[in-house]
Design a protein around this motif. Structure first.
Motif, PDB file in Angstrom:
ATOM      1  N   MET A   1       0.738  -1.101   0.157  1.00 54.41           N
ATOM      2  CA  MET A   1       0.014   0.129  -0.127  1.00 54.41           C
ATOM      3  C   MET A   1       0.687   1.142   0.038  1.00 54.41           C
ATOM      4  O   MET A   1       0.636   2.208  -0.597  1.00 54.41           O
ATOM      5  N   LEU A   2       2.016   1.033   0.773  1.00 54.54           N
ATOM      6  CA  LEU A   2       2.627   2.182   0.777  1.00 54.54           C
ATOM      7  C   LEU A   2       3.622   2.719  -0.510  1.00 54.54           C
ATOM      8  O   LEU A   2       3.641   3.787  -0.954  1.00 54.54           O
ATOM      9  N   THR A   3       3.831   1.713  -1.271  1.00 56.52           N
ATOM     10  CA  THR A   3       4.388   1.714  -2.600  1.00 56.52           C
ATOM     11  C   THR A   3       3.231   2.454  -3.666  1.00 56.52           C
ATOM     12  O   THR A   3       3.549   3.161  -4.504  1.00 56.52           O
ATOM     13  N   ALA A   4       1.966   2.032  -3.385  1.00 51.63           N
ATOM     14  CA  ALA A   4       0.900   2.166  -4.436  1.00 51.63           C
ATOM     15  C   ALA A   4       0.436   3.791  -4.112  1.00 51.63           C
ATOM     16  O   ALA A   4      -0.042   4.289  -5.135  1.00 51.63           O
ATOM     17  N   ALA A   5       0.576   4.256  -2.764  1.00 47.86           N
ATOM     18  CA  ALA A   5      -0.054   5.428  -2.577  1.00 47.86           C
ATOM     19  C   ALA A   5       0.244   6.617  -3.410  1.00 47.86           C
ATOM     20  O   ALA A   5      -0.381   7.330  -3.872  1.00 47.86           O
ATOM     21  N   PRO A   6       1.666   6.861  -3.744  1.00 44.12           N
ATOM     22  CA  PRO A   6       2.210   7.950  -4.365  1.00 44.12           C
ATOM     23  C   PRO A   6       1.596   7.578  -5.807  1.00 44.12           C
ATOM     24  O   PRO A   6       1.388   8.827  -6.456  1.00 44.12           O
ATOM     25  N   ALA A   7       1.463   6.611  -6.439  1.00 43.19           N
ATOM     26  CA  ALA A   7       0.909   6.366  -7.808  1.00 43.19           C
ATOM     27  C   ALA A   7      -0.627   6.740  -7.788  1.00 43.19           C
ATOM     28  O   ALA A   7      -1.074   7.376  -8.897  1.00 43.19           O
ATOM     29  N   VAL A   8      -1.245   6.318  -6.818  1.00 41.28           N
ATOM     30  CA  VAL A   8      -2.926   6.787  -6.677  1.00 41.28           C
ATOM     31  C   VAL A   8      -2.797   8.419  -6.787  1.00 41.28           C
ATOM     32  O   VAL A   8      -3.562   8.992  -7.408  1.00 41.28           O
TER      33      VAL A   8
END
Length: 163
Positions: A1-8
């Motif tokens: 989730m931490l890796t995906a959050a900036p992409a969101v």
């Protein structure tokens, strides 16, 4: 989730690209976006709540994409036609390479202190650097560009053979 959050956040920022085109002071916009990005990362390093960490990374992703949009537009507007390809290529290399250097810095600092401290130090350094750029380059803060808006249906060219 931490890796995906900036992409969101990046996707959200891309959805805001239309209104960003109306900004007439892109230098100021870039400085604000960089400050928000750095502050989000610094606060991310301080939080112990997962939901807040994710929200801060989403905000950082939005700020990053909006900054890139404004930087690219400013480079395209400020670069003479005969240099645009070379300058665009240099901008691409910087955009592709510098984040890896930042990740290296973050890992090196994290190995010496902690990941949280590394995020705080890195984000704080971005905020400090942005303030220094704003103070050292007042012409960057004040630069203006014509606002761009989507053409209205009456302004759009008609297809060939139409009247």
């Amino acid at each position: 989730m931490l890796t995906a959050a900036p992409a969101v956040g990046g996707v959200i920022g891309a959805l805001l690209s239309g209104p960003v085109g109306r900004i007439t002071r892109p230098g100021r916009g870039i400085l604000v976006a960089a400050t928000v990005w750095g502050a989000s990362l610094a606060c991310f390093g301080l939080t112990t709540y997962l939901w807040l960490a994710l929200a801060l990374l989403v905000v950082a992703g939005v700020a990053d994409v909006l900054s890139v949009i404004m930087q690219t537009a400013l480079v395209q507007l400020a670069t003479p036609d005969n240099y645009r390809g070379r300058v665009g290529a240099a901008e691409f290399v910087v955009g592709a390479g510098v984040p890896h250097l930042g990740n290296f810095r973050a890992g090196a600092v994290a190995s010496l202190v902690s990941p949280a401290a590394s995020a705080f130090i890195g984000g704080s350094a971005v905020v400090a650097g942005t303030v220094l750029v704003a103070l050292a380059l007042p012409e960057f803060r004040r630069c203006t560009t014509p606002a761009t808006t989507a053409p209205t249906p009456a302004e759009q060219p008609l297809p060939a053979g139409s009247s």
